[in-house]
Design a protein around this motif. Structure first.
Motif, PDB file in Angstrom:
ATOM      1  N   PHE A 181      12.077  -1.661   0.662  1.00  0.00           N
ATOM      2  CA  PHE A 181      11.834  -0.983  -0.614  1.00  0.00           C
ATOM      3  C   PHE A 181      10.351  -0.742  -0.847  1.00  0.00           C
ATOM      4  N   PHE A 182       9.521  -1.753  -0.597  1.00  0.00           N
ATOM      5  CA  PHE A 182       8.080  -1.657  -0.830  1.00  0.00           C
ATOM      6  C   PHE A 182       7.480  -0.488  -0.050  1.00  0.00           C
ATOM      7  N   SER A 206       9.013   2.105   1.262  1.00  0.00           N
ATOM      8  CA  SER A 206       9.584   3.370   0.797  1.00  0.00           C
ATOM      9  C   SER A 206       8.893   3.852  -0.471  1.00  0.00           C
ATOM     10  N   GLU A 207       8.685   2.936  -1.419  1.00  0.00           N
ATOM     11  CA  GLU A 207       8.017   3.290  -2.669  1.00  0.00           C
ATOM     12  C   GLU A 207       6.566   3.693  -2.427  1.00  0.00           C
ATOM     13  N   LEU A 208       5.891   2.960  -1.565  1.00  0.00           N
ATOM     14  CA  LEU A 208       4.498   3.258  -1.252  1.00  0.00           C
ATOM     15  C   LEU A 208       4.377   4.614  -0.556  1.00  0.00           C
ATOM     16  N   ASP A 209       5.257   4.867   0.383  1.00  0.00           N
ATOM     17  CA  ASP A 209       5.263   6.148   1.091  1.00  0.00           C
ATOM     18  C   ASP A 209       5.504   7.298   0.115  1.00  0.00           C
ATOM     19  N   THR A 210       6.481   7.147  -0.760  1.00  0.00           N
ATOM     20  CA  THR A 210       6.786   8.180  -1.752  1.00  0.00           C
ATOM     21  C   THR A 210       5.587   8.430  -2.649  1.00  0.00           C
ATOM     22  N   PHE A 211       4.938   7.364  -3.079  1.00  0.00           N
ATOM     23  CA  PHE A 211       3.760   7.505  -3.935  1.00  0.00           C
ATOM     24  C   PHE A 211       2.663   8.281  -3.225  1.00  0.00           C
ATOM     25  N   ARG A 261       3.327  12.029  -2.715  1.00  0.00           N
ATOM     26  CA  ARG A 261       3.301  12.809  -3.967  1.00  0.00           C
ATOM     27  C   ARG A 261       1.897  13.063  -4.507  1.00  0.00           C
ATOM     28  N   HIS A 306      -0.860  -6.781  -9.971  1.00  0.00           N
ATOM     29  CA  HIS A 306       0.502  -7.212 -10.269  1.00  0.00           C
ATOM     30  C   HIS A 306       0.620  -7.454 -11.769  1.00  0.00           C
TER      31      HIS A 306
END
Length: 147
Positions: A2-3, A5-10, A13, A128
């Motif tokens: 998940f981490f 995937s989220e970082l890649d998406t960010f 974009r 965080h």
């Protein structure tokens, strides 16, 4: 993961960040910035983004050089170039400014100078929930800057 995937998406974009650009990682050597360094190292090469790190050494105590050396070694282990920047002496500019607030203010100024020096498009920092809570509590305790 998940981490990742989220970082890649960010990263994908970001309209001003792409192949051939440089990203500067503000690297403390702590768990948050190490997790971010690891994640960026997984993703940036595939996106053609050059990743570099900088560690700001405030020199606030005798253990500071050792922490800087550890930060450099951790980056070397991840194959991320890391530059150590020694901070000038801290000066608290307001009566209510803590040494931590003065260090944060100076750190962001030094990070921006390093971003300009190395030609990075952005600076990546790891924060965080506790960081956000700390900032909120400091603001509530000392005020928001409006006199």
């Amino acid at each position: 993961m998940f981490f990742l995937s989220e970082l890649d998406t960010f990263l994908v974009r970001q309209p001003d960040l792409g192949c051939g650009d440089r990203l500067l990682l503000a690297y403390s050597g702590g768990p948050d910035s190490t997790a971010l360094a690891w994640g960026l190292k997984q993703i940036c090469p595939d996106l053609g983004i050059d990743l570099q790190a900088v560690h700001i050494d405030h020199g606030l105590d005798g253990d500071s050089p050792r922490r800087a050396a550890i930060a450099r070694q951790l980056c070397a282990n991840l194959e991320i170039p890391c530059r150590i920047v020694a901070s000038p002496p801290l000066r608290q500019t307001q009566p209510v400014e803590s040494i931590e607030m003065a260090a944060r203010r100076l750190r962001y100024r030094l990070l921006e100078a390093e971003r300009n020096r190395c030609g990075a498009t952005f600076i990546a920092t790891a924060h965080h929930a506790d960081d956000q809570i700390e900032t909120l509590l400091i603001r509530l305790l000392y005020g928001t800057g409006i006199e």
